[in-house]
Write an enzyme that holds these catalytic residues in place. Structure first.
Site, short mmCIF file in Angstrom:
data_model
loop_
_atom_site.label_atom_id
_atom_site.label_comp_id
_atom_site.label_asym_id
_atom_site.label_seq_id
_atom_site.Cartn_x
_atom_site.Cartn_y
_atom_site.Cartn_z
CB CYS A 1 88.61 28.63 12.46
SG CYS A 1 88.25 28.40 14.27
CB ALA A 2 92.07 31.58 8.56
CB ALA A 3 93.51 26.47 7.57
N PRO A 4 91.64 26.68 4.59
CG PRO A 4 91.37 25.85 2.62
CD PRO A 4 90.47 25.86 3.87
N GLY B 1 90.00 30.03 1.82
CA GLY B 1 89.06 30.54 0.98
C GLY B 1 88.32 31.62 1.28
CE LYS B 2 83.52 29.83 5.19
NZ LYS B 2 84.42 28.59 5.10
CG ASP C 1 94.24 26.85 11.03
OD1 ASP C 1 93.05 26.72 10.50
OD2 ASP C 1 94.99 25.72 11.28
CG ASP D 1 94.32 27.30 20.44
OD1 ASP D 1 93.26 27.53 19.79
OD2 ASP D 1 94.47 26.60 21.43
CB CYS E 1 80.85 22.78 6.43
SG CYS E 1 82.24 21.72 7.39
#
Length: 401
Positions: free
Chosen positions: A242-245, A247-248, A266, A293, A373
């Site tokens: 689940c990559a957006a945006p 940063g990781k 994403d 997905d 988060c």
């Protein structure tokens, strides 16, 4: 030091969080009064910005020391010669910390006011200027060049275009208006630029708008920590589910020295474009981003050939980062959350679907890092306990960072 009220939550949500943070184990270990104090302290911390602004150095293009020197020069310009240190994190060597100055209590409030939305207000507390779309209300005679006191409408009660507002508002500091009230609310054309340039914020943080864009990435400390815990190695095939945006994703690629393959997924197309833009900006070529997905990333049809693209065969990845969609209750600063209990507790099923896919895509002996988060036990500790019970091959590993 608390200068803002604790985060405003619906009573049902606050009681739900309190029940989790005052469970039998915690009350038994600390005592009821101490547990209650810790919970109230947490709610107060959530409405305030972190003590440090965190930036990650793109070590693929520059050394930490070089970027640190550039940042020191930039801060001198932004803060008019005020000496603000840039500190290297003792354990995360590519992370730089800039102390947030505040709260500053000697700021004189002005007669001319502007009200901004809660999301815009949170950005201001992290060092941003006020952009026009975030302005909800402004005093009747506000002109370009006026010194304005900026307030956050933390409960979302102010009507757009209002000339005054007597509801719950929190003072964020003073700034200089770039536009008149008439220009902001004319409706003739959509304005997107800076509406108020903050000059005396309650919390003084640097602005990173267009600052060293290829060398640094503004990133919360827990976000950078999650990638270090993943510990990606050169030559590996790694999935950011689940990559957006991005940063990781870009951090993974940098820690691998851009050697190997990083797959980023994403399901929202414009967010995938943002991942690609960030990879290009940071000079990283090992990243491949797909609009897909994550719950469907496991290949079930062995006939169809999707070599190199999602969905993927079982046991395809050396390491997987699952930074799952969540209630976001740990984001700071956040002065108010209007979510219902149903909304706050709605993420657990999706997280378990993603967890299941991630486990099946991981190679034997591989590493899976699960992060959120949020602060709810149901989305963190309970999910880890569920995964360990559901997938006997998983082993919980200590974190040494």
């Amino acid at each position: 030091m608390s200068v803002f009220p604790k985060i405003s939550l619906r009573l049902e949500v606050e009681n739900y969080l309190k029940a989790g943070f005052m469970n039998k184990e915690i009350v038994s270990a600390l005592g009821k009064e101490a547990a209650e104090r810790k919970f109230e302290t947490l709610l107060n911390h959530l409405s305030h910005p972190p003590s440090f602004t965190t930036v990650r150095v793109n070590t693929h293009l520059a050394s930490v020391q070089h970027v640190k020197n550039l940042l020191l020069d930039e801060l001198q310009k932004q803060f008019n010669g005020l000496s603000v240190p840039v500190l290297q994190h003792p354990d995360l060597q590519d992370v730089l910390l800039i102390p947030v100055i505040g709260p500053r209590k000697n700021i004189r409030k002005q007669q001319c006011e502007a009200i901004v939305g809660a999301q815009c207000g949170s950005a201001v507390l992290r060092g941003a200027h006020v952009y026009v779309p975030g302005i909800v209300s402004a005093s009747k005679f506000m002109k370009a060049g006026d010194v304005i006191s900026v307030y956050s409408d933390i409960k979302g009660k102010c009507k757009r275009g209002a000339k005054e507002f007597d509801g719950t508002k929190v003072f964020l500091g003073n700034g200089i208006s770039e536009l008149s009230r008439r220009e902001i609310f004319s409706g003739l054309h959509e304005l997107k630029g800076v509406g108020i340039r903050m000059t005396e914020p309650v919390y003084l943080s640097p602005s990173f708008d267009k600052v060293l864009p290829s060398y640094i990435f503004l990133q919360n400390l827990p976000s950078a920590l999650a990638t270090h815990v993943l510990d990606p190695q050169p030559g590996e095939k790694i999935l950011d589910l689940c990559a957006a945006p991005g940063g990781k994703t870009t951090h993974i690629a940098a820690l691998m020295h851009d050697q190997g393959e990083v797959i980023a997924l994403d399901k929202i197309s414009n967010k995938v474009e943002k991942i690609k833009q960030n990879a290009l900006l940071l000079g990283l070529n090992s990243i491949r981003a797909f609009c897909f997905d994550g719950t469907k990333a496991l290949k079930l049809d062995m006939v169809k050939n999707t070599e190199g693209e999602p969905p993927f065969l079982p046991e395809s990845f050396d390491r997987i980062l699952l930074d799952a969609p969540c209630s976001g209750m740990g984001q700071r600063p956040n002065m108010a959350c209007s979510w219902t209990l149903k909304e706050v507790t709605s993420y657990q099923p999706l997280q378990r679907k993603l967890f299941t896919v991630a486990v099946k895509l991981l190679k034997p002996g591989g590493v899976l890092v699960y992060s959120t988060c949020t602060i709810t036990l149901a989305e963190n500790e309970e999910q880890v306990a569920w995964a360990l019970a559901t997938f006997p091959d998983l082993q919980l590993q200590p974190q040494y960072i």
